[in-house]
Design an enzyme around this catalytic site. Structure first.
Site, PDB file in Angstrom:
ATOM      1  N   LYS A  24     -12.541  -0.702  -2.415  1.00 34.96           N
ATOM      2  CA  LYS A  24     -13.951  -0.993  -2.073  1.00 34.96           C
ATOM      3  C   LYS A  24     -14.122  -1.090  -0.559  1.00 34.96           C
ATOM      4  CE  LYS A  24     -15.569  -5.387  -2.041  1.00 34.96           C
ATOM      5  NZ  LYS A  24     -16.307  -5.686  -0.791  1.00 34.96           N
ATOM      6  N   ASN A  25     -13.234  -1.820   0.084  1.00 36.11           N
ATOM      7  CA  ASN A  25     -13.414  -2.050   1.523  1.00 36.11           C
ATOM      8  C   ASN A  25     -13.048  -0.834   2.375  1.00 36.11           C
ATOM      9  OD1 ASN A  25     -14.331  -4.566   0.972  1.00 36.11           O
ATOM     10  ND2 ASN A  25     -12.532  -5.669   1.728  1.00 36.11           N
ATOM     11  N   CYS A 118     -23.948 -17.296   3.486  1.00 38.54           N
ATOM     12  CA  CYS A 118     -23.322 -16.782   2.270  1.00 38.54           C
ATOM     13  C   CYS A 118     -22.385 -17.832   1.729  1.00 38.54           C
ATOM     14  CB  CYS A 118     -22.590 -15.493   2.552  1.00 38.54           C
ATOM     15  SG  CYS A 118     -21.255 -15.727   3.702  1.00 38.54           S
ATOM     16  N   ARG A 123     -19.946 -16.703   8.578  1.00 35.73           N
ATOM     17  CA  ARG A 123     -19.720 -15.281   8.839  1.00 35.73           C
ATOM     18  C   ARG A 123     -20.710 -14.641   9.816  1.00 35.73           C
ATOM     19  NH1 ARG A 123     -18.052 -12.512   3.183  1.00 35.73           N
ATOM     20  NH2 ARG A 123     -17.245 -10.892   4.527  1.00 35.73           N
ATOM     21  N   ASP A 307      -8.666 -12.486   0.917  1.00 33.19           N
ATOM     22  CA  ASP A 307      -9.226 -11.981  -0.339  1.00 33.19           C
ATOM     23  C   ASP A 307      -8.277 -12.183  -1.534  1.00 33.19           C
ATOM     24  OD1 ASP A 307     -11.550 -11.296   0.926  1.00 33.19           O
ATOM     25  OD2 ASP A 307     -11.188  -9.137   0.943  1.00 33.19           O
ATOM     26  N   ARG A 399     -19.203  -6.261  -8.286  1.00 35.86           N
ATOM     27  CA  ARG A 399     -19.365  -5.697  -6.948  1.00 35.86           C
ATOM     28  C   ARG A 399     -18.076  -5.046  -6.475  1.00 35.86           C
ATOM     29  NH1 ARG A 399     -20.693  -9.797  -2.771  1.00 35.86           N
ATOM     30  NH2 ARG A 399     -19.965  -7.981  -1.661  1.00 35.86           N
TER      31      ARG A 399
HETATM   32  C1  UD1 Z   1     -13.941  -7.939   5.718  1.00 32.71           C
HETATM   33  C2  UD1 Z   1     -13.833  -7.603   4.267  1.00 32.71           C
HETATM   34  C3  UD1 Z   1     -13.726  -8.872   3.435  1.00 32.71           C
HETATM   35  C4  UD1 Z   1     -12.577  -9.737   3.942  1.00 32.71           C
HETATM   36  C5  UD1 Z   1     -12.678  -9.949   5.440  1.00 32.71           C
HETATM   37  C6  UD1 Z   1     -11.456 -10.648   6.025  1.00 32.71           C
HETATM   38  C7  UD1 Z   1     -15.079  -5.537   4.129  1.00 32.71           C
HETATM   39  C8  UD1 Z   1     -16.303  -4.830   3.656  1.00 32.71           C
HETATM   40  N1  UD1 Z   1     -15.013  -6.839   3.880  1.00 32.71           N
HETATM   41  O1  UD1 Z   1     -15.138  -8.704   5.902  1.00 32.71           O
HETATM   42  O2  UD1 Z   1     -13.492  -8.512   2.074  1.00 32.71           O
HETATM   43  O3  UD1 Z   1     -12.622 -10.992   3.300  1.00 32.71           O
HETATM   44  O4  UD1 Z   1     -12.807  -8.689   6.125  1.00 32.71           O
HETATM   45  O5  UD1 Z   1     -10.301  -9.944   5.729  1.00 32.71           O
HETATM   46  O6  UD1 Z   1     -14.180  -4.925   4.681  1.00 32.71           O
HETATM   47  N2  UD1 Z   1     -16.328 -13.143  12.802  1.00 32.71           N
HETATM   48  C9  UD1 Z   1     -17.027 -13.648  13.872  1.00 32.71           C
HETATM   49  N3  UD1 Z   1     -17.935 -12.827  14.505  1.00 32.71           N
HETATM   50  C10 UD1 Z   1     -18.152 -11.553  14.095  1.00 32.71           C
HETATM   51  C11 UD1 Z   1     -17.430 -11.041  13.008  1.00 32.71           C
HETATM   52  C12 UD1 Z   1     -16.520 -11.856  12.377  1.00 32.71           C
HETATM   53  O7  UD1 Z   1     -16.838 -14.810  14.253  1.00 32.71           O
HETATM   54  O8  UD1 Z   1     -18.984 -10.877  14.704  1.00 32.71           O
HETATM   55  C13 UD1 Z   1     -15.342 -14.010  12.096  1.00 32.71           C
HETATM   56  C14 UD1 Z   1     -15.705 -14.289  10.653  1.00 32.71           C
HETATM   57  O9  UD1 Z   1     -16.603 -15.363  10.552  1.00 32.71           O
HETATM   58  C15 UD1 Z   1     -14.360 -14.598  10.073  1.00 32.71           C
HETATM   59  C16 UD1 Z   1     -13.423 -13.638  10.831  1.00 32.71           C
HETATM   60  O10 UD1 Z   1     -14.122 -13.286  12.010  1.00 32.71           O
HETATM   61  O11 UD1 Z   1     -13.983 -15.914  10.378  1.00 32.71           O
HETATM   62  C17 UD1 Z   1     -13.041 -12.384  10.104  1.00 32.71           C
HETATM   63  O12 UD1 Z   1     -14.195 -11.787   9.557  1.00 32.71           O
HETATM   64  P1  UD1 Z   1     -14.335 -10.210   9.398  1.00 32.71           P
HETATM   65  O13 UD1 Z   1     -13.000  -9.572   9.508  1.00 32.71           O
HETATM   66  O14 UD1 Z   1     -15.404  -9.730  10.300  1.00 32.71           O
HETATM   67  O15 UD1 Z   1     -14.862 -10.084   7.914  1.00 32.71           O
HETATM   68  P2  UD1 Z   1     -15.745  -8.898   7.358  1.00 32.71           P
HETATM   69  O16 UD1 Z   1     -15.504  -7.693   8.169  1.00 32.71           O
HETATM   70  O17 UD1 Z   1     -17.144  -9.378   7.147  1.00 32.71           O
END
Ligand code: UD1
Length: 431
Positions: A24-25, A118, A123, A307, A399
């Site tokens: 999915k990711n 969420c 996030r 995850d 999902r």
């Molecule tokens: C992706 C995955 C999700 C997984 C996560 C962590 C997809 C579609 N989803 O989510 O399944 O749980 O990686 O492995 O690939 N953060 C910030 N600022 C930002 C972006 C992120 O502070 O602009 C923080 C987040 O709050 C979190 C950490 O960085 O603490 C990692 O998040 P991130 O890797 O961005 O998660 P996603 O990409 O949303």
């Protein structure tokens, strides 16, 4: 609301073979990347999960036309017709944010709803925004939307303060069409990021350092058609590995990439399971009668995946002793613990730690899933909880897991999908 009911009259020992779907990711960024070109992108090994449907709905609104046949898709956006990702879709799936980079790079403007709160923590998307600003985008937040504009993005150096998967993906996609060279530092190392980079290279992007923390992207004028196979879903595979370890089963997983599962395989082996390669793309796991407790801390790849944290917690409820599970990626990602407690588990939450005292017999009850992986954790719990376990609100599960109940049935599990189970309290709406 749909529910899953698992009937556990006597302990299961999962046996057989399961074919793991595409990730999915990995498919979500690959589909978003198709916006970067007017030519056709062809993807295979597509997992037929709800999030893919949501992404396709969004891309169709933006002007994409596609033909999805079995597990292959041909997708093409000859012309971008809209630059707006509406709140309803972003709310249903946070990964909608992945259209931000491509829309901005190809069209010069993107209007994407802010994902908002969420069920697994706050996030933020601040790093996506600062990164794009570094590439020259002018970004404002207006009425709950990110409004980003740039005539043409310009290559620059940017270091992520924190590793972010979709943040890295958005920036790489944007940089692929920027003028000049972009150097991205402290990039996420997840295999899904590398898989996206490989697709972009096939489309004509010039990217060095794939699989490393520093990515160098030399922007090109335009990208072209490409074909790409979606990598196996390491989280679905991990969920089935835990299912086997939990039930003392004997399973063969087909169509997996063992290298992507190393952190989990190490933990499961330490717990007593035997895991061996059964061919190039297959793994066999033989669960043990006694599960050893152990401490686990989530971390960015190649560390233990957040995850898989919820699923691993179920396993630890059946271990012979106390384990401490530390969640370092997302705050408040322990909603599943309360549901496990309702089934009989002994879990205490202290900040970012869950102290799990095993072994506790579990007994079936009605539970509610609050996010995708929490749902998977409750399905696993149902395999060892005596009697009936009803997992409500399984739209979260749908999902990200393709036909999970069909796959479990072939392994000997008695499980039904209930179409209208309204007999429960409401869960959180989205993750
Ligand atoms: C992706 C995955 C999700 C997984 C996560 C962590 C997809 C579609 N989803 O989510 O399944 O749980 O990686 O492995 O690939 N953060 C910030 N600022 C930002 C972006 C992120 O502070 O602009 C923080 C987040 O709050 C979190 C950490 O960085 O603490 C990692 O998040 P991130 O890797 O961005 O998660 P996603 O990409 O949303």
């Amino acid at each position: 609301m749909e529910a899953l009911r698992i009937y556990t009259e006597k302990p299961y020992q999962l046996q057989g073979e399961v074919i793991i779907s595409g990730a999915k990711n990995a498919v979500l960024p690959a589909l978003a990347a198709s916006l970067l070109t007017a030519e056709e992108v062809h993807l295979t090994n597509i997992p037929l999960v709800k999030d893919v449907q949501t992404m396709l709905t969004l891309l169709a609104e933006l002007g994409a036309e596609y033909n999805l046949k079995k597990k292959s898709i041909a997708i093409r956006t000859k012309k971008i017709l809209s630059e707006q990702a509406p709140y309803q879709l972003v709310r249903a799936m946070r990964a909608s944010i992945l259209v931000l980079g491509p829309l901005l790079a190809r069209r010069g403007r993107a209007v994407v709803a802010l994902p908002g709160g969420c069920a697994i923590g706050t996030r933020p998307v601040d790093l996506h925004i600062t990164g794009l600003q570094r590439l020259g985008a002018d970004i404002k937040i207006e009425h709950g939307y990110i409004v980003a504009e740039a005539r043409r993005l310009k290559g620059a150096e940017f270091e992520f303060e924190k590793k972010t998967v979709t943040g890295t993906e958005n920036l790489v996609m944007a940089a692929a069409l920027a003028r000049g060279e972009t150097v991205l530092k402290n990039c996420a190392l997840e295999p899904e990021v590398s898989s996206l980079c490989e697709l972009l290279v096939k489309m004509g992007a010039r990217i060095d350092g794939i699989g490393e923390e520093t990515l160098r992207i030399r922007g090109v004028e335009e990208l072209g058609p490409a074909s790409h196979r979606i990598i196996p879903d390491r989280i679905e595979a991990g969920t089935f590995l835990v299912a086997a370890a939990l039930t003392g089963g004997d399973l063969v997983l087909r169509e997996v990439e063992p290298a992507h599962l190393q952190a989990l395989v190490d933990r499961l082996t330490f717990s007593g399971a035997r895991i061996e390669k059964a061919g190039r793309r297959s793994l066999r796991i033989i669960g043990s009668q006694e599960i050893k407790p152990q401490d686990v801390t989530t971390a960015p790849y190649p560390g233990f995946p957040t995850d898989m944290q919820a699923q691993f917690m179920v396993l630890m409820t059946q271990a012979s002793g106390t384990s401490i599970i530390t969640e370092t990626i997302f705050d408040r990602r322990f909603a599943h613990a309360n549901e496990l407690i309702r089934l009989g588990a002994s879990i205490e939450i202290q900040g970012d730690k869950a102290i799990v005292r095993g072994r506790t017999p579990l007994s079936g009850a009605e539970v509610v899933a609050t996010d995708l992986r929490a749902s998977a954790c409750l399905v696993l719990a149902g395999l060892v909880a005596t009697g009936q376990t009803t997992i409500n609100d399984i739209e979260h599960l749908d999902r990200g897991y393709e036909k999970i109940e069909e796959k479990l049935k072939t392994l000997g599990v008695k499980i039904d999908r209930l179409k209208n189970n309204n007999n429960h309290r409401m869960g959180a709406k989205h993750e």
